[in-house]
Design an enzyme around this catalytic site. Structure first.
Site, PDB file in Angstrom:
ATOM      1  N   GLU A 119       0.837  -1.201   0.000  1.00 36.62           N
ATOM      2  CA  GLU A 119       0.000   0.000   0.000  1.00 36.62           C
ATOM      3  C   GLU A 119       0.870   1.249   0.000  1.00 36.62           C
ATOM      4  O   GLU A 119       2.018   1.197   0.430  1.00 36.62           O
ATOM      5  CB  GLU A 119      -0.906   0.057   1.246  1.00 36.62           C
ATOM      6  CG  GLU A 119      -0.857  -1.159   2.104  1.00 36.62           C
ATOM      7  CD  GLU A 119      -1.774  -1.131   3.309  1.00 36.62           C
ATOM      8  OE1 GLU A 119      -1.843  -0.106   4.014  1.00 36.62           O
ATOM      9  OE2 GLU A 119      -2.405  -2.171   3.552  1.00 36.62           O
ATOM     10  N   LYS A 121       2.246   4.616   1.525  1.00 39.07           N
ATOM     11  CA  LYS A 121       2.347   5.113   2.893  1.00 39.07           C
ATOM     12  C   LYS A 121       2.021   6.599   2.877  1.00 39.07           C
ATOM     13  O   LYS A 121       2.822   7.433   2.458  1.00 39.07           O
ATOM     14  CB  LYS A 121       3.742   4.872   3.463  1.00 39.07           C
ATOM     15  CG  LYS A 121       3.842   5.309   4.915  1.00 39.07           C
ATOM     16  CD  LYS A 121       5.138   4.860   5.538  1.00 39.07           C
ATOM     17  CE  LYS A 121       5.177   5.208   7.010  1.00 39.07           C
ATOM     18  NZ  LYS A 121       5.037   6.633   7.263  1.00 39.07           N
ATOM     19  N   LYS A 320      10.693   3.408   2.884  1.00 36.52           N
ATOM     20  CA  LYS A 320      10.625   4.862   2.669  1.00 36.52           C
ATOM     21  C   LYS A 320      11.290   5.282   1.355  1.00 36.52           C
ATOM     22  O   LYS A 320      12.283   4.692   0.940  1.00 36.52           O
ATOM     23  CB  LYS A 320      11.336   5.584   3.819  1.00 36.52           C
ATOM     24  CG  LYS A 320      10.709   5.350   5.178  1.00 36.52           C
ATOM     25  CD  LYS A 320       9.460   6.200   5.338  1.00 36.52           C
ATOM     26  CE  LYS A 320       9.166   6.515   6.785  1.00 36.52           C
ATOM     27  NZ  LYS A 320       9.861   7.641   7.350  1.00 36.52           N
ATOM     28  N   CYS A 417      23.504  40.668 -21.793  1.00 39.08           N
ATOM     29  CA  CYS A 417      23.713  41.635 -22.878  1.00 39.08           C
ATOM     30  C   CYS A 417      23.710  43.086 -22.397  1.00 39.08           C
ATOM     31  O   CYS A 417      24.004  43.992 -23.169  1.00 39.08           O
ATOM     32  CB  CYS A 417      22.648  41.454 -23.962  1.00 39.08           C
ATOM     33  SG  CYS A 417      21.030  42.077 -23.484  1.00 39.08           S
ATOM     34  N   CYS A 432      14.544  40.840 -19.889  1.00 36.36           N
ATOM     35  CA  CYS A 432      15.587  41.570 -20.605  1.00 36.36           C
ATOM     36  C   CYS A 432      14.947  42.153 -21.853  1.00 36.36           C
ATOM     37  O   CYS A 432      14.240  41.456 -22.573  1.00 36.36           O
ATOM     38  CB  CYS A 432      16.708  40.602 -20.969  1.00 36.36           C
ATOM     39  SG  CYS A 432      17.727  41.145 -22.355  1.00 36.36           S
ATOM     40  N   CYS A 438      20.110  39.821 -27.567  1.00 40.35           N
ATOM     41  CA  CYS A 438      20.692  39.263 -26.340  1.00 40.35           C
ATOM     42  C   CYS A 438      21.116  37.818 -26.610  1.00 40.35           C
ATOM     43  O   CYS A 438      20.297  36.985 -26.976  1.00 40.35           O
ATOM     44  CB  CYS A 438      19.677  39.311 -25.200  1.00 40.35           C
ATOM     45  SG  CYS A 438      20.264  38.482 -23.714  1.00 40.35           S
TER      46      CYS A 438
HETATM   47  O1  D41 Z   1      -0.386   4.972   5.101  1.00 41.60           O
HETATM   48  C1  D41 Z   1       0.078   4.881   6.235  1.00 41.60           C
HETATM   49  N1  D41 Z   1       0.652   5.937   6.792  1.00 41.60           N
HETATM   50  C2  D41 Z   1       0.029   3.597   7.004  1.00 41.60           C
HETATM   51  C3  D41 Z   1       0.355   3.611   8.345  1.00 41.60           C
HETATM   52  C4  D41 Z   1      -0.338   2.379   6.380  1.00 41.60           C
HETATM   53  N2  D41 Z   1      -0.683   2.316   5.085  1.00 41.60           N
HETATM   54  N3  D41 Z   1      -0.365   1.241   7.106  1.00 41.60           N
HETATM   55  C5  D41 Z   1      -0.054   1.240   8.424  1.00 41.60           C
HETATM   56  N4  D41 Z   1      -0.099   0.071   9.105  1.00 41.60           N
HETATM   57  C6  D41 Z   1       0.212   0.038  10.391  1.00 41.60           C
HETATM   58  C7  D41 Z   1       0.161  -1.276  11.105  1.00 41.60           C
HETATM   59  C8  D41 Z   1       0.779  -2.364  10.275  1.00 41.60           C
HETATM   60  C9  D41 Z   1       0.882  -1.195  12.416  1.00 41.60           C
HETATM   61  C10 D41 Z   1      -1.271  -1.608  11.354  1.00 41.60           C
HETATM   62  C11 D41 Z   1       0.324   2.443   9.097  1.00 41.60           C
HETATM   63  C12 D41 Z   1       0.632   2.334  10.480  1.00 41.60           C
HETATM   64  N5  D41 Z   1       0.561   1.118  11.088  1.00 41.60           N
HETATM   65  C13 D41 Z   1       1.025   3.466  11.304  1.00 41.60           C
HETATM   66  N6  D41 Z   1       0.759   4.736  11.104  1.00 41.60           N
HETATM   67  C14 D41 Z   1       1.280   5.454  12.097  1.00 41.60           C
HETATM   68  C15 D41 Z   1       1.892   4.634  12.958  1.00 41.60           C
HETATM   69  C16 D41 Z   1       1.745   3.375  12.469  1.00 41.60           C
END
Ligand code: D41
Length: 675
Positions: A119, A121, A320, A417, A432, A438
């Site tokens: 998914e 984040k 990340k 120029c 300019c 130029c």
């Molecule tokens: O999209 C997110 N920020 C996101 C955060 C996500 N897609 N999945 C997440 N899944 C979890 C667990 C696996 C622990 C249920 C999370 C977070 N936690 C999370 N967000 C902030 C602290 C943890």
């Protein structure tokens, strides 16, 4: 006047019907991203319900869609204990860490390959939503994972969060976990608003979302366009849920909770890494900010078997992206002169690794921006590089401003120029006034002329053009066609082979199209689309050159400003001479019969292309569509006739669906092109 007696049956029925309709349209809009009715129609339903409830206050229920903003502001938020703790996520930055994590998971489970749910984040704020018998009764922030703040009244104002679950079959008690976030668009609008009112702007969507949700007055939260995506579960009672994560998300979506449409089931670590790369490439096009992706072991029995370690599940991993923002220092500020003469202030930075590359320059756009940021030479600044976007300075870190910084102002004379720099009244851009005298403008104009979407002269890059202009070998685009291979070979960093190649590319470019030629001329406000429209409309260059402003305004999408720029360009004797020389040198395009655009099969149709096509590139598709009289635009609006979606389409597809624009796949496009 409110009526206190019992409401008539028809009214009760009507109110019920309106609420069901509104709930259905919310579901279509927020969850499926496929509204069936325009906003105005939705607003009418909503207002009708409001009016009936005002007349019969007895009919008001807490889960009525009109009751999102209800309670008066509390003094402070209450505490909520999370019975099932909200865990944190382990982070990975390098691919190797993902590979290692997958290996540990496989070893613990004794498996060859694991199925993951991948998914995006989201960069937002984690919350927990409690539904009892389908009613949203309590919502809390994550806090430290054990205890959060009761922000129920604020969460109720978020329209993407259903006040009542949709459909049937939900457990008696259902706790949903997810992320509250702001779309990029909402964030930009919020900051533009704050700026207009002279208030503090938010540094990023995450801060803006957190600040908005943690307002004591729900009215303020209601005024912020927050959104929500579900990503998991908390406590469940009195009902069953599916036995794998992706099925749970699908179930939540059916009950009216929005789930990121980019969520996907992938196989093994290779599937995870492919997903990461794909999302990285699509990141800039997504409607919301993400700071990475999350992999979760899909089967719940495996999740249970893996358990967790120091507050983070062993079955989930956040991978990340490289940071898009970094801290660095402004070493100097200089003005760059573009092909239209626009002076762009550019900050020279202490090199810093950001967004996956080393950045040493960042645009400051214009003088107003310099003043808005109050950026000075010597300042500590945050630079941002998102996707393929040109790096820019987001803000100055005032706390770190050294004692001797130097404010910057664009020069009054062109640094190249020496001509006067002028800034027209009401314009942000300083230019300019040297025109094509130029060298910087000349270089820019020639580079534009040669660029891929214009005359497409391969190998004619900036270093080469700079030399040609500096040595006065090339003063106008027409001079390119008199260059000899020998002259080219005598330049720095040019061998005979590359000289011959460039010479060949110049000769080859003579055969072109009228649209490309018009675009190549670099007339202000005439982009590719306008050039194509002009070519279709007039059919030949002489007709365009002879058209007065009034005639030009008969061309679709050409307004008074564009018409004035076009007419002014062709009035200039210098420009007419250059065109004359280009034609004499042999630049030509297949004679188009003067076919008024209206006769072409796709005239009056506007297309938007998104995603990857298999049988042709997007540029090829574009040329083919345009040859049939269609307009091809870069962004979807209600005026778009069709969106052509290839593989991995971007947000344009979502926009199209949202607006009810017809979507074609590649097969349908091919059929259309074949007529
Ligand atoms: O999209 C997110 N920020 C996101 C955060 C996500 N897609 N999945 C997440 N899944 C979890 C667990 C696996 C622990 C249920 C999370 C977070 N936690 C999370 N967000 C902030 C602290 C943890």
């Amino acid at each position: 006047m409110p009526i206190v007696s019992a409401p008539p049956r028809e009214i009760i029925e009507r109110v019920k019907k309106l609420r069901a309709e509104i709930a259905r349209h919310n579901y279509l809009y927020y969850v499926l991203d496929a509204p069936e009715i325009p906003d105005a129609e939705y607003d009418r339903l909503f207002r009708e319900l409001q009016e009936l409830e005002a007349r019969y206050p007895k009919l008001i229920t807490p889960d009525s869609p009109t009751q999102r903003v209800g309670a008066a502001p509390p003094k402070k938020f209450g505490a909520v204990r999370h019975e099932v703790p909200m865990l944190s996520l382990a982070n990975a930055f390098a691919e190797q860490e993902v590979v290692d994590s997958d290996r540990r998971v496989r070893e613990r489970l004794g498996l060859e390959q694991v199925e993951y749910s991948a998914e995006p984040k989201l960069d937002g704020l984690a919350v927990s939503l409690l539904y009892q018998r389908g009613q949203f009764t309590q919502g809390a922030t994550r806090g430290d994972g054990e205890t959060g703040e009761d922000v129920t009244q604020n969460l109720r104002t978020i329209k993407a969060i259903p006040l009542h679950l949709y459909g049937t079959g939900y457990p008696e008690l259902l706790e949903v976990r997810g992320e509250v976030y702001l779309s990029k668009r909402a964030f930009a609008a919020l900051n533009a608003d704050a700026q207009a009112r002279g208030e503090k702007v938010f540094a990023n969507p995450r801060n803006a979302a957190a600040g908005s949700l943690r307002q004591l007055d729900p009215k303020i939260t209601a005024s912020r366009p927050l959104a929500f995506y579900a990503y998991g579960l908390g406590k469940i009672q009195g009902g069953a849920m599916p036995d794998n994560h992706s099925a749970i998300l699908a179930q939540l979506r059916d009950w009216g909770l929005p789930v990121a449409r980019e969520q996907k089931v992938v196989q093994g670590v290779q599937g995870c890494l492919d997903y990461y790369r794909d999302m990285g490439a699509r990141r800039a096009q997504l409607p919301y900010d993400i700071d990475g992706v999350v992999y979760k072991v899909n089967r719940l029995d495996y999740q249970e078997q893996l358990g967790f370690i120091s507050r983070a599940p062993r079955w989930a991993l956040a991978h990340k992206f490289p940071a898009q923002e970094e801290l660095t220092e402004v070493l100097d500020i200089e003005a760059q002169v573009g092909r239209t003469g626009a002076l762009t202030p550019v900050a020279r930075l202490k090199p810093v690794f950001v967004g996956g590359v080393t950045v040493s320059n960042a645009t400051l756009h214009n003088q107003d921006e310099i003043e808005r940021l109050d950026v000075r030479v010597g300042d500590a600044v945050i630079v941002r590089r998102a996707g393929d976007v040109i790096p820019e300075i987001v803000s100055v870190v005032r706390e770190r401003r050294p004692p001797h910084t130097r404010p910057y102002h664009l020069p009054r004379h062109c640094p190249v120029c020496g001509a006067d720099v002028v800034r027209a009244e009401g314009e942000v851009v300083a230019r300019c006034s040297g025109g094509l005298y130029c060298p910087a403008q000349r270089t820019g104009a020639i580079l534009h002329f040669a660029s891929r979407r214009a005359m497409d002269i391969e190998g004619l890059g900036d270093k080469l053009v700079e030399q040609l202009v500096a040595q006065k070998l090339v003063q106008t685009p027409a001079d390119l066609y008199t260059l000899t291979p020998g002259q080219l070979a005598a330049l720095e960093r040019m061998g005979e082979k590359s000289a011959a190649n460039v010479h060949g590319a110049i000769q080859k470019s003579k055969k072109t199209t009228l649209a490309r030629f018009l675009f190549a001329l670099g007339i202000r406000e005439v982009g590719e689309a306008t050039a194509q429209t002009l070519a279709n409309h007039f059919g030949g260059l002489d007709a365009v050159m002879q058209a007065d402003e009034e005639t030009l305004q008969n061309v679709p999408d050409v307004g008074p400003i564009v018409a004035a720029h076009i007419a002014a360009f062709f009035r200039q004797r210098h420009n007419r001479e250059v065109i004359q020389r280009l034609r004499a040198a042999g630049v030509n395009w297949p004679g188009m019969k003067r076919e008024p655009a209206a006769h072409l099969p796709l005239a009056s149709k506007t297309f938007v292309l998104t995603g990857t096509l298999e049988r042709m590139t997007r540029d090829e598709a574009k040329e083919k569509l345009q040859a049939l009289g269609a307009k091809v635009s870069g962004s979807v609006s209600s005026k778009t006739s069709y969106v052509v979606a290839g593989a991995d389409p971007g947000s344009k597809l979502d926009t199209a669906r949202g607006l009810g624009v017809e979507v074609l796949d590649e097969a349908a496009l091919l059929k259309l092109l074949r007529g």
